[in-house]
Write a protein that holds these residues in place. Sequence first.
Motif, PDB file in Angstrom:
ATOM      1  N   SER A 161      -0.951  -3.021   0.877  1.00  0.00           N
ATOM      2  CA  SER A 161       0.822  -2.484   2.090  1.00  0.00           C
ATOM      3  C   SER A 161       0.108  -2.285   3.094  1.00  0.00           C
ATOM      4  CB  SER A 161       1.255  -1.631   1.011  1.00  0.00           C
ATOM      5  OG  SER A 161       0.939  -0.166   1.294  1.00  0.00           O
ATOM      6  N   TYR A 162      -0.995  -1.945   3.200  1.00  0.00           N
ATOM      7  CA  TYR A 162      -1.804  -0.667   4.115  1.00  0.00           C
ATOM      8  C   TYR A 162      -1.633  -2.202   5.551  1.00  0.00           C
ATOM      9  CZ  TYR A 162      -2.554   3.395   2.624  1.00  0.00           C
ATOM     10  OH  TYR A 162      -2.650   5.091   2.154  1.00  0.00           O
ATOM     11  N   LEU A 163      -2.380  -3.527   4.214  1.00  0.00           N
ATOM     12  CA  LEU A 163      -2.654  -4.245   5.190  1.00  0.00           C
ATOM     13  C   LEU A 163      -1.600  -4.997   6.086  1.00  0.00           C
ATOM     14  CD1 LEU A 163      -4.691  -7.017   6.713  1.00  0.00           C
ATOM     15  CD2 LEU A 163      -4.139  -8.073   4.109  1.00  0.00           C
ATOM     16  N   GLY A 303     -13.909 -10.067  14.778  1.00  0.00           N
ATOM     17  CA  GLY A 303     -13.799  -8.559  15.943  1.00  0.00           C
ATOM     18  C   GLY A 303     -12.605  -7.961  15.329  1.00  0.00           C
ATOM     19  N   LEU A 304     -11.581  -8.438  15.226  1.00  0.00           N
ATOM     20  CA  LEU A 304     -10.069  -7.715  15.183  1.00  0.00           C
ATOM     21  C   LEU A 304     -10.174  -7.497  13.731  1.00  0.00           C
ATOM     22  CD1 LEU A 304      -8.060 -10.452  16.434  1.00  0.00           C
ATOM     23  CD2 LEU A 304      -7.854  -8.240  17.190  1.00  0.00           C
ATOM     24  N   VAL A 305     -10.614  -8.186  12.459  1.00  0.00           N
ATOM     25  CA  VAL A 305     -11.027  -7.823  11.784  1.00  0.00           C
ATOM     26  C   VAL A 305     -11.535  -6.344  10.898  1.00  0.00           C
ATOM     27  CG1 VAL A 305     -11.245  -9.098   8.748  1.00  0.00           C
ATOM     28  CG2 VAL A 305     -10.153 -10.250  10.351  1.00  0.00           C
ATOM     29  N   GLU A 306     -12.656  -6.909  11.228  1.00  0.00           N
ATOM     30  CA  GLU A 306     -13.571  -5.214  11.079  1.00  0.00           C
ATOM     31  C   GLU A 306     -13.015  -4.212  11.597  1.00  0.00           C
ATOM     32  OE1 GLU A 306     -18.227  -3.719  12.517  1.00  0.00           O
ATOM     33  OE2 GLU A 306     -17.690  -6.698  13.718  1.00  0.00           O
ATOM     34  N   GLN A 307     -12.265  -4.137  12.754  1.00  0.00           N
ATOM     35  CA  GLN A 307     -11.278  -3.073  13.459  1.00  0.00           C
ATOM     36  C   GLN A 307     -10.437  -2.993  12.437  1.00  0.00           C
ATOM     37  OE1 GLN A 307     -11.540  -4.122  17.563  1.00  0.00           O
ATOM     38  NE2 GLN A 307     -13.001  -3.285  17.846  1.00  0.00           N
ATOM     39  N   ASP A 308      -9.707  -3.621  12.430  1.00  0.00           N
ATOM     40  CA  ASP A 308      -8.577  -2.941  11.035  1.00  0.00           C
ATOM     41  C   ASP A 308      -8.987  -2.841   9.670  1.00  0.00           C
ATOM     42  OD1 ASP A 308      -6.756  -4.134  13.276  1.00  0.00           O
ATOM     43  OD2 ASP A 308      -6.421  -5.682  12.826  1.00  0.00           O
ATOM     44  N   GLU A 313      -8.969   0.751   5.810  1.00  0.00           N
ATOM     45  CA  GLU A 313      -9.920   1.537   4.613  1.00  0.00           C
ATOM     46  C   GLU A 313      -9.868   3.461   5.142  1.00  0.00           C
ATOM     47  OE1 GLU A 313     -12.857  -1.759   2.856  1.00  0.00           O
ATOM     48  OE2 GLU A 313     -13.698   0.397   3.945  1.00  0.00           O
ATOM     49  N   GLU A 314      -9.506   3.884   5.917  1.00  0.00           N
ATOM     50  CA  GLU A 314      -8.843   5.349   6.145  1.00  0.00           C
ATOM     51  C   GLU A 314      -7.952   5.568   5.577  1.00  0.00           C
ATOM     52  OE1 GLU A 314     -10.317   6.732   9.847  1.00  0.00           O
ATOM     53  OE2 GLU A 314     -12.386   5.876  10.080  1.00  0.00           O
ATOM     54  N   GLU A 315      -7.512   4.851   6.050  1.00  0.00           N
ATOM     55  CA  GLU A 315      -5.807   5.043   5.736  1.00  0.00           C
ATOM     56  C   GLU A 315      -5.502   5.283   3.868  1.00  0.00           C
ATOM     57  OE1 GLU A 315      -2.440   3.880   7.831  1.00  0.00           O
ATOM     58  OE2 GLU A 315      -3.598   1.825   8.126  1.00  0.00           O
ATOM     59  N   GLN A 316      -6.690   4.510   3.213  1.00  0.00           N
ATOM     60  CA  GLN A 316      -6.312   4.005   1.886  1.00  0.00           C
ATOM     61  C   GLN A 316      -7.077   6.066   1.372  1.00  0.00           C
ATOM     62  OE1 GLN A 316      -5.445   2.174  -0.438  1.00  0.00           O
ATOM     63  NE2 GLN A 316      -5.289   4.364  -1.762  1.00  0.00           N
ATOM     64  N   LEU A 317      -8.543   5.824   2.123  1.00  0.00           N
ATOM     65  CA  LEU A 317      -9.280   6.956   1.370  1.00  0.00           C
ATOM     66  C   LEU A 317      -7.879   8.930   1.648  1.00  0.00           C
ATOM     67  CD1 LEU A 317     -11.828   8.610   0.511  1.00  0.00           C
ATOM     68  CD2 LEU A 317     -12.422   8.598   3.175  1.00  0.00           C
ATOM     69  N   ALA A 318      -7.576   8.769   2.954  1.00  0.00           N
ATOM     70  CA  ALA A 318      -6.973   9.517   3.200  1.00  0.00           C
ATOM     71  C   ALA A 318      -5.509   9.743   2.332  1.00  0.00           C
ATOM     72  CB  ALA A 318      -6.394   9.913   4.499  1.00  0.00           C
ATOM     73  N   TYR A 319      -5.298   8.413   1.861  1.00  0.00           N
ATOM     74  CA  TYR A 319      -3.783   8.787   0.647  1.00  0.00           C
ATOM     75  C   TYR A 319      -4.016   9.400  -0.464  1.00  0.00           C
ATOM     76  CZ  TYR A 319      -1.295   7.126  -3.027  1.00  0.00           C
ATOM     77  OH  TYR A 319      -0.401   7.564  -3.867  1.00  0.00           O
ATOM     78  N   LEU A 320      -5.412   8.906  -0.875  1.00  0.00           N
ATOM     79  CA  LEU A 320      -5.991   8.971  -2.078  1.00  0.00           C
ATOM     80  C   LEU A 320      -6.754  10.380  -2.412  1.00  0.00           C
ATOM     81  CD1 LEU A 320      -8.477   5.577  -3.341  1.00  0.00           C
ATOM     82  CD2 LEU A 320      -6.375   6.409  -4.119  1.00  0.00           C
ATOM     83  N   GLN A 321      -7.017  11.689  -1.149  1.00  0.00           N
ATOM     84  CA  GLN A 321      -8.012  12.194  -0.916  1.00  0.00           C
ATOM     85  C   GLN A 321      -6.258  13.113  -1.063  1.00  0.00           C
ATOM     86  OE1 GLN A 321      -9.843  12.818   2.626  1.00  0.00           O
ATOM     87  NE2 GLN A 321     -11.409  12.336   1.219  1.00  0.00           N
ATOM     88  N   ASN A 322      -5.478  12.940  -0.617  1.00  0.00           N
ATOM     89  CA  ASN A 322      -3.792  13.772  -0.915  1.00  0.00           C
ATOM     90  C   ASN A 322      -2.450  12.721  -0.594  1.00  0.00           C
ATOM     91  OD1 ASN A 322      -2.127  15.531  -0.052  1.00  0.00           O
ATOM     92  ND2 ASN A 322      -3.539  16.579   1.375  1.00  0.00           N
TER      93      ASN A 322
END
Length: 348
Positions: A161-163, A303-308, A313-322
């Motif tokens: 869903s994040y992608l 380049g687009l893929v690497e930045q996205d 992954e930061e969104e996913q980590l934030a979700y898992l944390q809270n």
Amino acid sequence: MFVQAVPSRDVRQLGINPNHWYVVACSSEINTQPVGVTLWKQDIVLYRDSEGQIHALEDRCPHRQVKLSHGKVINNTIECAYHGWRLNENGNCVEVPYLAENQKLPNCKIRRYPVIEQDGFIWLFPGDVATLQPQPMGLPEWGHLNYIATVSVIHCKAHYSYLIENLMDMYHGHLHEDYQAWAEAELRDINENENRVDAHYTAQSYYKIDKIWSISQLLFKKLRRLHPEPLDVSYIYPHWASTLGQDFKIYCLLCPISETETKAYLVHFTSLNAFWRLHKLPIWFRRFIKDSLFGAAQKLLDGLVEQDVKMIEEEQLAYLQNPERKNYELNRALVSVQRLMQSQLGNG
């Protein structure tokens, strides 16, 4: 502009609707050796027979449950690396090397998956064969001589869903700096039904493919000039497609792996339709041009893929944390996309 809360059901825990075609590999990735892939927690082995036909089975030997993808293809069967048991394309055991004369072949069978090789990719149907759709979505530009293709693989430790939300949200352009193809995106309207969401933006494109040297804009930033173009993005469950004016078409072909891992293929097409003189050249020469320019947008796309991926992954980590912390969206397209995901799983 109002602030709209996302739907209450947790899309970050949704599975997939299996009754669709998913992309599990590029055609070029499957050669003479078996290849193991994972589609939503299902381990699958892909292999070609002696005629080059693709087959897909559960990636397990029914004998000791080890992966068949560790084995090899022999006489149109797949042989397990552990004890040499061989299975045919239907998942039946057809040979055991140490079978005694007074023994029968074991009556065991593993699952076979419908699979189609089309437009440069391997499409697999993991659902109920009674609901089997006749054909995958496909990429009509793949074989068309007027389109130059570039493929980038997305592999992110995040829910699919994040992608999809990232791909539908054209307001994060400033993230990409030198890699961005457009600027000043503005959402105009949204159309949605039970199978897709179409979001229509206006934007300023950096590229105009109308001169013989125009393809060099993909390589040299100084040659780019902003000009207005329509920017349309579509979530055609379970995949995504986008067009930027008449010059570019992009697909994202999904292979969700789990609640926290997603693989996908981003396929970028640059149109040569503006070059009417090119259409009069011999077919062999036009194919030579198409093949020679394959990957022309590789640096841009990677380049687009690497930045996205970093943001996703930061969104996913934030979700898992809270997981109780809510997001709030100004982009109505993302709310529509989440609603489609939920409805495909019977939660709408």
